[in-house]
Motif scaffolding. Structure first.
Motif, short mmCIF file in Angstrom:
data_model
loop_
_atom_site.label_atom_id
_atom_site.label_comp_id
_atom_site.label_asym_id
_atom_site.label_seq_id
_atom_site.Cartn_x
_atom_site.Cartn_y
_atom_site.Cartn_z
N PRO A 65 0.82 -1.21 0.00
CA PRO A 65 0.00 0.00 0.00
C PRO A 65 0.86 1.26 0.00
O PRO A 65 1.96 1.26 0.57
N PRO A 66 0.37 2.32 -0.69
CA PRO A 66 -0.98 2.51 -1.21
C PRO A 66 -1.27 1.83 -2.55
O PRO A 66 -2.37 2.01 -3.07
N SER A 67 -0.30 1.13 -3.16
CA SER A 67 -0.65 0.30 -4.32
C SER A 67 -1.60 -0.80 -3.88
O SER A 67 -1.63 -1.19 -2.70
N GLU A 68 -2.38 -1.31 -4.83
CA GLU A 68 -3.38 -2.31 -4.48
C GLU A 68 -2.73 -3.65 -4.13
O GLU A 68 -1.66 -4.00 -4.64
N VAL A 69 -3.45 -4.38 -3.28
CA VAL A 69 -3.02 -5.69 -2.81
C VAL A 69 -3.90 -6.74 -3.47
O VAL A 69 -5.12 -6.60 -3.52
N SER A 70 -3.28 -7.78 -3.99
CA SER A 70 -4.02 -8.93 -4.50
C SER A 70 -3.88 -10.08 -3.51
O SER A 70 -2.80 -10.30 -2.94
N SER A 71 -4.95 -10.83 -3.33
CA SER A 71 -4.92 -12.01 -2.45
C SER A 71 -4.46 -13.25 -3.19
O SER A 71 -4.29 -14.31 -2.58
N HIS A 72 -4.23 -13.14 -4.52
CA HIS A 72 -3.85 -14.29 -5.33
C HIS A 72 -2.33 -14.37 -5.43
O HIS A 72 -1.69 -13.46 -5.97
N GLN A 73 -1.76 -15.44 -4.96
CA GLN A 73 -0.30 -15.59 -4.97
C GLN A 73 0.28 -15.45 -6.37
O GLN A 73 1.35 -14.86 -6.56
N ALA A 74 -0.44 -15.98 -7.37
CA ALA A 74 0.08 -15.94 -8.74
C ALA A 74 0.27 -14.52 -9.25
O ALA A 74 1.03 -14.30 -10.20
N ASP A 75 -0.38 -13.55 -8.63
CA ASP A 75 -0.24 -12.16 -9.07
C ASP A 75 1.12 -11.58 -8.74
O ASP A 75 1.42 -10.44 -9.15
N TYR A 76 1.96 -12.33 -8.01
CA TYR A 76 3.29 -11.85 -7.64
C TYR A 76 4.39 -12.58 -8.41
O TYR A 76 5.56 -12.51 -8.03
#
Length: 288
Positions: A65-76
């Protein structure tokens, strides 16, 4: 001279919106922080870069944050992280940008350089080895011991519980005790990092960088990077997590490489030795 005023810039990358702290006008320099920080990591660099006639874009990486957080591990996955840098370059309105990366930001920068050479002007790496060199040398006993935490971070839930315990006591101690030059971080700096990690999902996201790329082909993608642009490494040699021998051999993957070692600085070299880092960084950016 009054430092240039910073402004916030939203950047859309895939499904997420990222936020960069921007100062100055001119050719863009995109700064990528490491774990477990945020764009505040570059507080000593953005003003001098902007005052030198560039625009400094300190990007809060996805999940921070303040960038958005994804709950999906694959997004990293590193490919998506490199795509974020490409989106940041597009947001500058310039065809190319200089990229500066520290720690995880450095790994992302290496990956971006390999995937998007046409978007890269110059590459500057701070205490982040090229992943192929790291893979070759991590099995040395001195480095293997330093890297054991990466194995711990593969476990579910436990790393988050350990790091968050006692108002992020371990994280706070990292910034107090790990720098070779004590006092590199003031309490307000540490509080700012902890405040970001305390946001819902942010600590898991930071650890998912390790989980996703160890378990997928992310590390192999970074290890395959070849860099044709001018490249500089600035390395604090008293890094407790990364041995300085991890630089050796990097010229195989970045033939236009120069190296500047700072013997009495450690992992957070841009905060521990800001004047020396800025002097070398600006000289490299100005070089034709």
């Amino acid at each position: 001279m009054r430092p240039p005023l910073a402004r916030r810039q939203s950047i859309r990358s895939g499904r997420l919106t990222l936020v960069a702290e921007v100062a100055g006008e001119g050719p863009p320099v995109i700064l990528l922080h490491g774990f477990p920080e945020n764009a505040h990591s570059w507080r000593h660099q953005t003003g001098p870069i902007a005052a030198a006639g560039f625009s400094a874009w300190a990007l809060n990486l996805r999940g921070y944050p303040p960038s958005e957080v994804s709950s999906h591990q694959a997004d990293y996955h590193l490919r998506r992280l490199a795509d974020d840098v490409a989106a940041a370059v597009a947001a500058t309105g310039h065809a190319r940008a200089a990229i500066v990366g520290h720690d995880w930001g450095g790994i992302i920068a290496w990956t971006f350089a390999g995937l998007y050479p046409a978007l890269l002007d110059k590459l500057i790496i701070l205490n982040a080895p090229h992943l192929q060199v790291y893979r070759e040398k991590v099995w040395r006993s001195s480095q293997l011991l330093r890297s054991l935490y990466v194995g711990l971070f593969q476990l579910p839930l436990l790393p988050e519980k350990l790091l968050a315990a006692g108002d992020f006591r371990i994280v706070r101690e990292m910034f107090r005790l790990m720098p070779a030059r004590r006092g590199a971080f003031q309490r307000a700096d540490i509080d700012r990092y902890v405040a970001g990690l305390s946001r819902p999902g942010a600590l898991k996201a930071a650890i998912d960088y390790y989980r996703e790329n160890v378990r997928s082909d992310g590390m192999a993608l970074a290890a395959s990077a070849r860099v044709t642009a001018p490249t500089a490494i600035i390395w604090g040699e008293r890094d407790p997590a990364l041995g300085s021998f991890l630089i050796d051999g990097t010229e195989r993957f970045a033939p236009r490489l120069t190296v500047h070692r700072i013997p009495d600085a450690g992992h957070w070299v841009q905060n521990e030795a800001p004047e020396e880092v800025n002097r070398y960084l600006l000289a490299f950016l100005r070089r034709n």
